[in-house]
Write an enzyme that holds these catalytic residues in place. Sequence first.
Site, mmCIF file in Angstrom:
data_model
loop_
_atom_site.group_PDB
_atom_site.id
_atom_site.type_symbol
_atom_site.label_atom_id
_atom_site.label_comp_id
_atom_site.label_asym_id
_atom_site.label_seq_id
_atom_site.Cartn_x
_atom_site.Cartn_y
_atom_site.Cartn_z
ATOM 1 N N ILE A 21 55.487 -62.540 72.626
ATOM 2 C CA ILE A 21 55.130 -63.671 71.758
ATOM 3 C C ILE A 21 55.151 -64.979 72.552
ATOM 4 O O ILE A 21 54.302 -65.849 72.365
ATOM 5 C CB ILE A 21 56.099 -63.762 70.545
ATOM 6 C CG1 ILE A 21 56.077 -62.454 69.741
ATOM 7 C CG2 ILE A 21 55.766 -64.954 69.661
ATOM 8 C CD1 ILE A 21 54.752 -62.123 69.102
ATOM 9 N N ASP A 73 52.002 -55.085 72.575
ATOM 10 C CA ASP A 73 51.935 -56.505 72.911
ATOM 11 C C ASP A 73 50.491 -56.976 73.088
ATOM 12 O O ASP A 73 50.182 -58.140 72.850
ATOM 13 C CB ASP A 73 52.739 -56.803 74.186
ATOM 14 C CG ASP A 73 54.187 -57.152 73.848
ATOM 15 O OD1 ASP A 73 54.415 -57.738 72.772
ATOM 16 O OD2 ASP A 73 55.082 -56.819 74.644
ATOM 17 N N GLU A 143 53.022 -60.453 81.948
ATOM 18 C CA GLU A 143 54.341 -60.190 81.347
ATOM 19 C C GLU A 143 54.892 -58.911 81.970
ATOM 20 O O GLU A 143 54.227 -57.874 81.967
ATOM 21 C CB GLU A 143 54.160 -60.028 79.833
ATOM 22 C CG GLU A 143 55.446 -59.685 79.130
ATOM 23 C CD GLU A 143 55.237 -59.205 77.684
ATOM 24 O OE1 GLU A 143 54.145 -59.416 77.116
ATOM 25 O OE2 GLU A 143 56.172 -58.599 77.153
ATOM 26 N N LYS A 192 76.542 -68.326 79.606
ATOM 27 C CA LYS A 192 76.881 -67.457 80.753
ATOM 28 C C LYS A 192 75.882 -66.316 80.966
ATOM 29 O O LYS A 192 75.469 -66.060 82.109
ATOM 30 C CB LYS A 192 78.308 -66.921 80.580
ATOM 31 C CG LYS A 192 78.892 -66.256 81.824
ATOM 32 C CD LYS A 192 79.382 -67.229 82.880
ATOM 33 C CE LYS A 192 80.556 -68.006 82.428
ATOM 34 N NZ LYS A 192 81.452 -68.624 83.277
ATOM 35 N N GLN A 195 73.066 -67.649 82.897
ATOM 36 C CA GLN A 195 73.412 -67.895 84.305
ATOM 37 C C GLN A 195 73.393 -66.587 85.106
ATOM 38 O O GLN A 195 72.871 -66.526 86.216
ATOM 39 C CB GLN A 195 74.800 -68.532 84.407
ATOM 40 C CG GLN A 195 74.901 -69.906 83.755
ATOM 41 C CD GLN A 195 76.329 -70.426 83.799
ATOM 42 O OE1 GLN A 195 77.022 -70.259 84.800
ATOM 43 N NE2 GLN A 195 76.785 -71.037 82.726
ATOM 44 N N CYS A 384 41.762 -44.180 59.015
ATOM 45 C CA CYS A 384 41.706 -43.008 59.879
ATOM 46 C C CYS A 384 42.245 -41.776 59.149
ATOM 47 O O CYS A 384 41.585 -41.278 58.246
ATOM 48 C CB CYS A 384 42.399 -43.298 61.201
ATOM 49 S SG CYS A 384 41.740 -42.277 62.523
ATOM 50 N N GLN A 388 40.800 -39.599 55.899
ATOM 51 C CA GLN A 388 40.682 -38.134 55.898
ATOM 52 C C GLN A 388 41.450 -37.536 54.711
ATOM 53 O O GLN A 388 40.986 -36.592 54.074
ATOM 54 C CB GLN A 388 41.176 -37.574 57.236
ATOM 55 C CG GLN A 388 40.330 -38.071 58.418
ATOM 56 C CD GLN A 388 40.833 -37.595 59.776
ATOM 57 O OE1 GLN A 388 41.886 -36.980 59.880
ATOM 58 N NE2 GLN A 388 40.085 -37.887 60.833
ATOM 59 N N HIS A 510 39.795 -48.142 62.944
ATOM 60 C CA HIS A 510 41.021 -48.931 62.755
ATOM 61 C C HIS A 510 40.685 -50.417 62.669
ATOM 62 O O HIS A 510 40.692 -51.101 63.695
ATOM 63 C CB HIS A 510 41.977 -48.716 63.928
ATOM 64 C CG HIS A 510 42.537 -47.338 64.005
ATOM 65 N ND1 HIS A 510 43.799 -47.021 63.569
ATOM 66 C CD2 HIS A 510 42.002 -46.191 64.463
ATOM 67 C CE1 HIS A 510 44.022 -45.737 63.755
ATOM 68 N NE2 HIS A 510 42.943 -45.204 64.300
ATOM 69 N N GLU A 512 42.490 -52.728 61.718
ATOM 70 C CA GLU A 512 43.669 -53.549 62.025
ATOM 71 C C GLU A 512 43.700 -54.033 63.478
ATOM 72 O O GLU A 512 44.334 -55.042 63.775
ATOM 73 C CB GLU A 512 44.963 -52.786 61.691
ATOM 74 C CG GLU A 512 45.315 -51.605 62.595
ATOM 75 C CD GLU A 512 44.663 -50.284 62.197
ATOM 76 O OE1 GLU A 512 43.637 -50.323 61.495
ATOM 77 O OE2 GLU A 512 45.172 -49.217 62.606
HETATM 78 N N1 GLN Z 1 44.787 -37.105 63.299
HETATM 79 C C1 GLN Z 1 43.514 -37.616 62.902
HETATM 80 C C2 GLN Z 1 42.451 -37.364 63.955
HETATM 81 O O1 GLN Z 1 42.745 -37.173 65.089
HETATM 82 C C3 GLN Z 1 43.585 -39.082 62.554
HETATM 83 C C4 GLN Z 1 43.931 -39.972 63.706
HETATM 84 C C5 GLN Z 1 44.380 -41.340 63.305
HETATM 85 O O2 GLN Z 1 44.780 -41.567 62.165
HETATM 86 N N2 GLN Z 1 44.363 -42.284 64.235
HETATM 87 O O3 GLN Z 1 41.281 -37.391 63.649
#
Ligand code: GLN
Length: 534
Positions: A21, A73, A143, A192, A195, A384, A388, A510, A512
């Site tokens: 960070i 990170d 880092e 300390k 140090q 993901c 599924q 993903h 995210e």
């Molecule tokens: N295990 C699942 C696959 O390989 C989903 C992978 C995940 O959620 N990143 O397709």
Amino acid sequence: MSTTKYIFVTGGVTSSLGKGIISASLAKLLQARGYSVTIQKLDPYINIDPGTLNPYEHGECYVTEDGAETDLDLGHYERFINLPTTQANNVTTGRIYQTVINKERRGDYLGKTVQVIPHITDEIKRNIKLLGKKFNYDVVITEIGGTVGDIESLPYIEAVRQLKWELGPQNSLFVHLTLVPYLSASGELKTKPTQHSVKVMLENGIQPDVLVLRTEHPLNTEIRKKVALFCNVNMESVIQSIDVSTIYEVPLLMKEEKLDITVLQKLNLPVNEEPKLDKWKQFISRLKNPKKEITIGLVGKYVELQDSYKSIMESLIHAGSVNQCKVNIKSIHSEKINEDNIAETLKGIQGIIVAPGFGQRGVEGKIAAVKYVRENNIPFLGICLGMQCAVIEFARNVLGLKDADSSEMSRTTTNPVIDLMEEQKGVTEKGGTMRLGAYPCDIKKGSKVFEVYNQEHIQERHRHRYEFNNDYLDRFEKAGMKPVGHNPDTGLVEIMEIPEHRWFIGVQFHPEYKSTVVNPHPLFVNFVKEISKD
Ligand code: GLN
């Protein structure tokens, strides 16, 4: 000669002080002053990358655009500076040794004895300089993972010691992060450990230029003076890093402490206009002044460790700020839920995210959660494995294919609605062999997800081996679960949605990994927006 300046960030006293960070915050401030900057993480473990690590070991495995499986990170770096990182931004001891050993096998060392010094340290130095050379950054922040004094960190410390001399004066700088503990019994802050930690650096031939002191209480002038005197730095180089409620405040705190100015002066770089941080400040102000509050359930099997789903948690923070809505996240352990207790578990929860994952453990709990939110019109985002699970649930309970499953979970199912990707069939090695990184996806106009992205062509990052089985496409469409995103080259289904439902979207990728402070991800933003209407 390269004009790139190098900043090395080390940590002492204890791990988890927030080197990532601090590195990201410094990068943000330099970037806001007009400098081009990147951040790199050197990890002292022997794995080639964290892709094979259980999330309990090191938290989430982050994935870059170019398909590198990296330390989490790098997620912070991208979220702070809003620029993609690459494979070159994360190097492990394993990767360093692998390169050196491959060279030795090729005979590149011409009969020499291959040793930690100079061969391993040279390879570390090459990896550090590579970034500056390749992209011509003004500043590269490196880092160094771990804590000084660890045996495994030694080659890195030696490599950066050498680099400082090779780069010449004012071209590199050492920022050392330590802890100033507070002893409540005596009501005192203690210097300390700092140090001692600087002493360890000195034993290794490095004088830190800037000290960042992590503390729970403000440091007074006396303490700063003491640290400066005993650690051979001037007062401006003693920077306080006090605990804050959100990591996104750290750049502003570092600005107050003038960390950026101190660093620029030491590197002989001009301290030009004030950093442009308007968007950043707006983000924080919206985050800290929410007008609404919602609770989202995160269903996963690694929920005990917050870091396992770091990027999802951060994406929800970004989305919360956009919507001026406080997002509470309730972690739900997928192994502890089933059809009998799901209604009770989800009481008070207004939407759920079913998390990514691997293997059979916890899958039936995830499927039970999907069934409940599908039948009760509760907003759902499946990521993901989460997508599924939504496909499996729909196949079992709507299409009536009772034994429907993913071939990852059941090799004997007669209805593998999720199946191994064609290109994965010959793959036996585990490391770095999934479908990784950014791939294009075409979105169907008129779909919910088109409304969310307001775009027909997107690029999202992947990390999986299994996919939706296109043999079942017609049956799903007819029954109301629609494939609305496809890979244009392979036809792989990337997004499924149920248009009849209030908000039900599953994505094979993903999202995210791409949400940042100044560029929050539309899927999370829209998900939170929908729930905050309640
Ligand atoms: N295990 C699942 C696959 O390989 C989903 C992978 C995940 O959620 N990143 O397709």
